[in-house]
Design an enzyme around this catalytic site. Structure first.
Site, short mmCIF file in Angstrom:
data_model
loop_
_atom_site.label_atom_id
_atom_site.label_comp_id
_atom_site.label_asym_id
_atom_site.label_seq_id
_atom_site.Cartn_x
_atom_site.Cartn_y
_atom_site.Cartn_z
N TRP A 184 0.78 -1.16 0.12
CA TRP A 184 0.15 -0.06 -0.11
C TRP A 184 0.97 1.26 -0.06
CZ3 TRP A 184 -0.01 3.96 3.27
CH2 TRP A 184 -1.10 5.10 3.16
N GLU A 225 -3.41 -3.16 -1.87
CA GLU A 225 -4.52 -2.23 -1.09
C GLU A 225 -4.68 -1.23 -1.79
OE1 GLU A 225 -5.35 -0.84 3.41
OE2 GLU A 225 -3.33 -1.72 3.13
N LYS A 227 -7.10 2.45 -2.20
CA LYS A 227 -7.73 3.77 -1.26
C LYS A 227 -8.20 4.63 -1.99
CE LYS A 227 -6.50 6.27 3.05
NZ LYS A 227 -5.54 6.52 4.03
N ASP A 258 -9.63 -2.86 2.52
CA ASP A 258 -9.51 -2.08 3.74
C ASP A 258 -10.85 -1.50 3.76
OD1 ASP A 258 -9.40 0.06 5.75
OD2 ASP A 258 -7.66 -0.57 5.88
N HIS A 261 -11.25 2.10 3.14
CA HIS A 261 -10.72 2.77 1.90
C HIS A 261 -11.67 2.81 0.69
CE1 HIS A 261 -6.23 1.95 3.22
NE2 HIS A 261 -6.82 2.40 4.21
N HIS A 285 -8.56 -5.99 5.63
CA HIS A 285 -8.20 -5.10 6.75
C HIS A 285 -9.30 -4.59 7.40
CE1 HIS A 285 -3.62 -4.29 6.08
NE2 HIS A 285 -3.85 -5.46 6.10
N ASP A 293 -11.46 7.26 6.27
CA ASP A 293 -10.53 6.26 6.53
C ASP A 293 -10.04 7.02 7.95
OD1 ASP A 293 -9.03 4.16 6.76
OD2 ASP A 293 -7.24 5.17 5.65
N ASP A 295 -9.60 5.27 10.87
CA ASP A 295 -8.95 4.19 11.72
C ASP A 295 -9.41 4.03 13.02
OD1 ASP A 295 -7.43 2.67 9.66
OD2 ASP A 295 -6.23 4.66 9.42
N ASP A 325 -6.88 -3.42 11.48
CA ASP A 325 -5.89 -2.34 11.02
C ASP A 325 -6.49 -1.05 11.40
OD1 ASP A 325 -4.01 -0.43 10.03
OD2 ASP A 325 -4.53 -1.02 7.67
#
Length: 418
Positions: A184, A225, A227, A258, A261, A285, A293, A295, A325
């Site tokens: 990524w 990955e 995004k 993810d 993303h 993820h 995003d 997290d 993640d």
């Protein structure tokens, strides 16, 4: 009512819906999750820079974050005492290389020996290891990396990627578990670019060179990955969803999603069965995006439950690599890491306790009213009692009392780091 009595009662209730709680507990006990190490130190790693850049940002200043390998390993060991089942894996970023005797390690020259302590930790705790090249928080990551038009910068990061392939093979050979190597980058532009295709062509060529170094595909699963956007790359991301998926499919590697993303109106739970129609394996993820995003620590929320439902109802537990993640520095980091992983396990248990075959049969017969009614009824079944039994059988505290252990650890260890 004693806990065992509560479980026996729940077992009878689920049986009325055709669900075998014993089978669900047994299945969940063998499901491994890749636990990301970077929650414990705010993604700083062991290189000594202490700053994040390249699209990565952690917010919060809760005391007690790990400052060195010894502290991070101690915290990780504590986290593992709260997570039942397994064997699990530890997910490591390349900036967690460990130097000895004052050695300065640049990322294009990292070697397996710089990760020997990770292997020792994994073996001691019956864990596998996953790996990630670190294309951020570095002087050569100020802008584009694998998509850079500057050959010196791009070749530097290609060398880094190849070094990471070698380390991934080392992890797999040493632990006996396949290693997922995830690529990524935060490459992109803040404003509308004049050339959208060129950076993507260079990115594809760079990954081609990395995976072209040769590796054992039965031991290392390379993923790419995507995004949708990030800090400083609001207008254009080189590794978009279309790019990453197309690249993975045309190169025969593993697509990784993810769930933070994508556009806020997209859900990864719907994408899982779509990719499983065409790809032998996929990787996830698991995070919790709030508006973007962000997290946040994984919660036992709708989308986490829906993602795990799709993995289970598609009979894909052996085809999907599950990894967490997120990074939140505003709360106790040990609690955050343990709670997020436990919530993924709760979502898996919820999926295993769902009468999926019956619901599918009802849908195929056109009885959508009963599908809706059953889906709503099973939401209030006593899954919590089955979770408690699952934890007890795995020697882990199932109720909120596990947090008492976190607070004790915070008092005796974390707060003394301040």
């Amino acid at each position: 009512m004693a806990q065992n009595e509560r479980y026996l009662s729940a077992k009878e209730i689920f049986a009325k819906y055709g669900v075998d709680t014993e089978a669900a507990i047994e299945k969940l006990s063998g499901i491994g999750i890749s636990i990301h190490c970077w929650q414990l130190d705010d993604v700083r790693g062991f290189e000594g820079t202490g700053t994040l850049s390249g699209g990565i940002q952690t917010t919060g200043n809760y005391p007690g974050g790990a400052r060195n390998p010894d502290e991070l390993f101690a915290d990780l060991e504590k986290v593992l005492t709260f997570i039942p089942g397994g064997p699990h894996k530890i997910n490591v970023h390349a900036n967690y290389s460990i130097a000895e005797n004052g050695e300065i390690i640049d990322r294009d020259s990292i070697e397996p020996r710089h990760f020997k302590r990770w292997v020792e930790f994994a073996k001691a705790h019956n864990c596998g290891l996953d790996f990630n090249p670190t294309f951020f928080s570095h002087p050569k990551a100020d802008g584009l990396t694998l998509s850079s038009p500057n050959d010196d910068i791009r070749n530097y990061w290609i060398r880094h990627g190849i070094a990471c392939v070698r380390i991934s093979e080392y992890f797999a050979n040493e632990t006996g578990h396949p290693c997922v190597l995830n690529i990524w980058t935060g490459d992109g532009f803040k404003d509308v670019p004049a050339d959208r295709m060129g950076p993507r062509q260079r990115y594809a060529d760079s990954i081609d060179q990395i995976i072209g170094c040769g590796y054992d595909k039965s031991k290392v699963y390379v993923t790419v990955e995507s995004k949708v956007f990030g800090i400083g790359v609001e207008a254009y991301t080189v590794g978009s969803a279309e790019f990453a998926l197309s690249y993975a499919m045309t190169r025969g590697i593993t697509p990784l999603m993810d769930n933070g993303h994508y556009h806020p109106t997209e859900v990864v739970s719907d994408k899982i069965p779509a990719l499983l129609c065409f790809s032998d394996k996929i990787a996830l993820h698991i995070t919790r995006p709030i508006r973007w995003d962000s997290d946040h620590v994984v919660a036992y929320d709708d989308e986490t439950r829906e993602m795990m439902k799709e993995v289970v109802r598609c009979n894909a537990l052996d085809r999907v690599f599950l990894a967490t993640d997120y990074f939140d520095a505003s709360i106790n980091r040990v609690a955050a890491l343990a709670m997020g992983v436990r919530n993924v396990q709760k979502a898996l248990l919820n999926a295993l306790l769902t009468p999926n075959a019956d619901l599918k049969a009802l849908q195929d017969s056109g009885d959508l009213t009963k599908v809706f009614i059953m889906q709503e009824e099973i939401k209030t079944l006593p899954m919590g009692d089955v979770w408690m039994e699952f934890c007890a059988r795995n020697g882990v505290i199932g109720c909120s009392k596990w947090f008492d252990e976190v607070l004790k650890y915070e008092k005796e260890v974390l707060l003394k780091r301040v």
